[in-house]
Scaffold this motif. Sequence first.
Motif, PDB file in Angstrom:
ATOM      1  N   GLU A  92      16.833   7.822   3.509  1.00  0.00           N
ATOM      2  CA  GLU A  92      15.471   7.291   3.541  1.00  0.00           C
ATOM      3  C   GLU A  92      15.314   6.266   4.669  1.00  0.00           C
ATOM      4  O   GLU A  92      14.279   6.226   5.346  1.00  0.00           O
ATOM      5  N   ASN A  93      16.328   5.435   4.870  1.00  0.00           N
ATOM      6  CA  ASN A  93      16.294   4.511   6.009  1.00  0.00           C
ATOM      7  C   ASN A  93      16.207   5.278   7.323  1.00  0.00           C
ATOM      8  O   ASN A  93      15.487   4.869   8.247  1.00  0.00           O
ATOM      9  N   MET A  94      16.949   6.364   7.419  1.00  0.00           N
ATOM     10  CA  MET A  94      16.921   7.187   8.629  1.00  0.00           C
ATOM     11  C   MET A  94      15.518   7.728   8.878  1.00  0.00           C
ATOM     12  O   MET A  94      15.010   7.685  10.014  1.00  0.00           O
ATOM     13  N   ILE A  95      14.877   8.215   7.829  1.00  0.00           N
ATOM     14  CA  ILE A  95      13.528   8.771   7.964  1.00  0.00           C
ATOM     15  C   ILE A  95      12.547   7.698   8.448  1.00  0.00           C
ATOM     16  O   ILE A  95      11.757   7.920   9.382  1.00  0.00           O
ATOM     17  N   VAL A  96      12.601   6.526   7.820  1.00  0.00           N
ATOM     18  CA  VAL A  96      11.692   5.441   8.190  1.00  0.00           C
ATOM     19  C   VAL A  96      11.943   4.989   9.623  1.00  0.00           C
ATOM     20  O   VAL A  96      11.004   4.821  10.418  1.00  0.00           O
ATOM     21  N   MET A  97      13.208   4.815   9.980  1.00  0.00           N
ATOM     22  CA  MET A  97      13.527   4.305  11.311  1.00  0.00           C
ATOM     23  C   MET A  97      13.121   5.283  12.412  1.00  0.00           C
ATOM     24  O   MET A  97      12.691   4.859  13.500  1.00  0.00           O
ATOM     25  N   GLU A 134       0.812  -1.218   0.000  1.00  0.00           N
ATOM     26  CA  GLU A 134       0.000   0.000   0.000  1.00  0.00           C
ATOM     27  C   GLU A 134       0.845   1.268   0.000  1.00  0.00           C
ATOM     28  O   GLU A 134       0.500   2.257  -0.655  1.00  0.00           O
ATOM     29  N   LEU A 135       1.943   1.243   0.740  1.00  0.00           N
ATOM     30  CA  LEU A 135       2.757   2.452   0.903  1.00  0.00           C
ATOM     31  C   LEU A 135       4.076   2.415   0.146  1.00  0.00           C
ATOM     32  O   LEU A 135       4.673   3.453  -0.106  1.00  0.00           O
ATOM     33  N   GLY A 136       4.581   1.229  -0.156  1.00  0.00           N
ATOM     34  CA  GLY A 136       5.882   1.122  -0.825  1.00  0.00           C
ATOM     35  C   GLY A 136       7.051   1.464   0.069  1.00  0.00           C
ATOM     36  O   GLY A 136       8.163   1.704  -0.415  1.00  0.00           O
ATOM     37  N   ILE A 137       6.836   1.446   1.383  1.00  0.00           N
ATOM     38  CA  ILE A 137       7.870   1.854   2.333  1.00  0.00           C
ATOM     39  C   ILE A 137       9.077   0.922   2.282  1.00  0.00           C
ATOM     40  O   ILE A 137      10.229   1.367   2.426  1.00  0.00           O
ATOM     41  N   LEU A 138       8.849  -0.369   2.073  1.00  0.00           N
ATOM     42  CA  LEU A 138       9.959  -1.321   2.098  1.00  0.00           C
ATOM     43  C   LEU A 138      10.903  -1.142   0.912  1.00  0.00           C
ATOM     44  O   LEU A 138      12.008  -1.685   0.914  1.00  0.00           O
ATOM     45  N   GLY A 139      10.483  -0.373  -0.067  1.00  0.00           N
ATOM     46  CA  GLY A 139      11.363  -0.089  -1.195  1.00  0.00           C
ATOM     47  C   GLY A 139      12.104   1.223  -1.076  1.00  0.00           C
ATOM     48  O   GLY A 139      12.799   1.632  -2.014  1.00  0.00           O
ATOM     49  N   ALA A 140      12.002   1.882   0.074  1.00  0.00           N
ATOM     50  CA  ALA A 140      12.570   3.224   0.235  1.00  0.00           C
ATOM     51  C   ALA A 140      14.041   3.333  -0.156  1.00  0.00           C
ATOM     52  O   ALA A 140      14.422   4.257  -0.887  1.00  0.00           O
ATOM     53  N   PRO A 141      14.938   2.407   0.266  1.00  0.00           N
ATOM     54  CA  PRO A 141      16.361   2.599  -0.036  1.00  0.00           C
ATOM     55  C   PRO A 141      16.835   1.892  -1.305  1.00  0.00           C
ATOM     56  O   PRO A 141      18.040   1.861  -1.559  1.00  0.00           O
ATOM     57  N   PHE A 142      15.916   1.323  -2.081  1.00  0.00           N
ATOM     58  CA  PHE A 142      16.321   0.557  -3.252  1.00  0.00           C
ATOM     59  C   PHE A 142      16.106   1.364  -4.533  1.00  0.00           C
ATOM     60  O   PHE A 142      15.259   2.259  -4.588  1.00  0.00           O
ATOM     61  N   ALA A 143      16.851   0.989  -5.566  1.00  0.00           N
ATOM     62  CA  ALA A 143      16.803   1.706  -6.842  1.00  0.00           C
ATOM     63  C   ALA A 143      15.429   1.571  -7.496  1.00  0.00           C
ATOM     64  O   ALA A 143      14.709   0.585  -7.298  1.00  0.00           O
ATOM     65  N   LEU A 195      22.032  12.319  11.741  1.00  0.00           N
ATOM     66  CA  LEU A 195      22.158  12.830  10.376  1.00  0.00           C
ATOM     67  C   LEU A 195      23.618  12.870   9.943  1.00  0.00           C
ATOM     68  O   LEU A 195      23.961  12.467   8.820  1.00  0.00           O
ATOM     69  N   MET A 196      24.491  13.329  10.830  1.00  0.00           N
ATOM     70  CA  MET A 196      25.918  13.381  10.504  1.00  0.00           C
ATOM     71  C   MET A 196      26.444  11.993  10.176  1.00  0.00           C
ATOM     72  O   MET A 196      27.140  11.793   9.160  1.00  0.00           O
ATOM     73  N   ALA A 197      26.122  11.012  11.013  1.00  0.00           N
ATOM     74  CA  ALA A 197      26.604   9.650  10.778  1.00  0.00           C
ATOM     75  C   ALA A 197      26.029   9.082   9.488  1.00  0.00           C
ATOM     76  O   ALA A 197      26.732   8.409   8.724  1.00  0.00           O
ATOM     77  N   THR A 198      24.757   9.350   9.224  1.00  0.00           N
ATOM     78  CA  THR A 198      24.105   8.830   8.020  1.00  0.00           C
ATOM     79  C   THR A 198      24.746   9.385   6.762  1.00  0.00           C
ATOM     80  O   THR A 198      24.988   8.647   5.790  1.00  0.00           O
ATOM     81  N   LEU A 199      25.046  10.658   6.756  1.00  0.00           N
ATOM     82  CA  LEU A 199      25.647  11.285   5.574  1.00  0.00           C
ATOM     83  C   LEU A 199      27.090  10.840   5.347  1.00  0.00           C
ATOM     84  O   LEU A 199      27.627  11.020   4.253  1.00  0.00           O
ATOM     85  N   ALA A 241      18.653   6.564  14.482  1.00  0.00           N
ATOM     86  CA  ALA A 241      17.446   7.269  14.044  1.00  0.00           C
ATOM     87  C   ALA A 241      16.234   6.779  14.818  1.00  0.00           C
ATOM     88  O   ALA A 241      15.382   7.571  15.245  1.00  0.00           O
ATOM     89  N   GLU A 242      16.145   5.456  15.006  1.00  0.00           N
ATOM     90  CA  GLU A 242      15.059   4.914  15.819  1.00  0.00           C
ATOM     91  C   GLU A 242      15.120   5.497  17.229  1.00  0.00           C
ATOM     92  O   GLU A 242      14.093   5.873  17.805  1.00  0.00           O
TER      93      GLU A 242
END
Length: 379
Positions: free
Chosen positions: A71-76, A50-59, A298-302, A246-247
């Motif tokens: 995107e993983n950071m946002i979801v977590m 329904e949301l496509g969330i599990l595809g967030a970090p994939f091409a 955010l710093m670690a993620t980037l 992030a979580e």
Amino acid sequence: MNFTYNETQEMLRDTLARFLADTYDFETRRKMVASDAGRDPGIWRALATELGILGAPFAEDQGGLGGGAVENMIVMEQLGEAIAIEPYLQTVVIGGGALKATGGAQAEALITQIIGGDAIIAFAYAEPQSRYELHNLRTAAKKDGAGWVLNGHKAVVYAAPWATHLLVTARTGGSQRDPDGVSLFLIEANRPGIVRRDYPTVDGFRASEIYFENCSLPGDALVGSEGGALPLVEQVVDEATAAICAEATGVMRRLHAGTMDYARQRKQFGRPISEFQVLQHRMVDMFMEVEQAASMTLMATLKLDLPAPERMAAVSQAKAKIGKGLKFVGQNAIQTHGGIGITDELAIGHYFKRATMIEGQFGSVDHHLGRFERLSMPD
């Protein structure tokens, strides 16, 4: 640090936040945790289809949203705000991260299953004696014709009771603590020779002790190079550590907000306790820890795409700081609530339990301070 999400990232955050607010309230979560399965498979299916969330970090050509670590950071962070028990970290961040790094037809096929909600991956890497040393392995895989035979014991494997696949570290050469000789295997969770003991964790998740007893594996179960998987394992664990930071930010945000709400309602001497200056100072200190956690995450993620020493240093800085912040925010939330804060009926106690568990996942404060010190010392 000034950072603004793009339109797609804002849509991802807002869509997931609305979905969780509508379907993942505290009482619903309590019922899921108390059920025999420990989860509602329909939630995972909805996140996928329904949301496509599990595809967030994939091409996008894989069926994903074309994102990555941010995107993983946002979801977590959103999952942390809901203390959601969905196995996104194990499946998408760790399993998906390893598959993206190695590539190949088998990896592409499994990524498609992850995006569609048909695959759940559990990461079996920790052993009773290993602490946080990823290369301290007694689990061993020995050559057997074109395949392998796997023997060993993996501890506290999160999401294993629900998993369709296991991502397993094992020694194919060298001694127990040798950095060389570490290999990574991806196997079906129901293969003969796998014995599992399932149990609930204190924070509401499900985990397993997994024993491999002469478990036969096909040759294509090997992920990456034989005996040279430690850099890949370190990379996916760093990515997971940034994601769990992030979580933690989401958990801390709710601990702070819940404590603020309680302080406005709770009266003493005829006044809300939120008017007492000492508690106002406490709330401000808690708020500062939340904001610092967001910035450090955010710093670690980037920096996850930087060379390994810089990536590892950034991740350890974030995890050490956030580990301290979790303890500070969690303890102050419970102290402000008093005894009611640790009851099962109140959400704040459940957030505190998750905060406590995150402190130790993928390395304690002391572990990451030590790793950062080693990385910072001149050769």
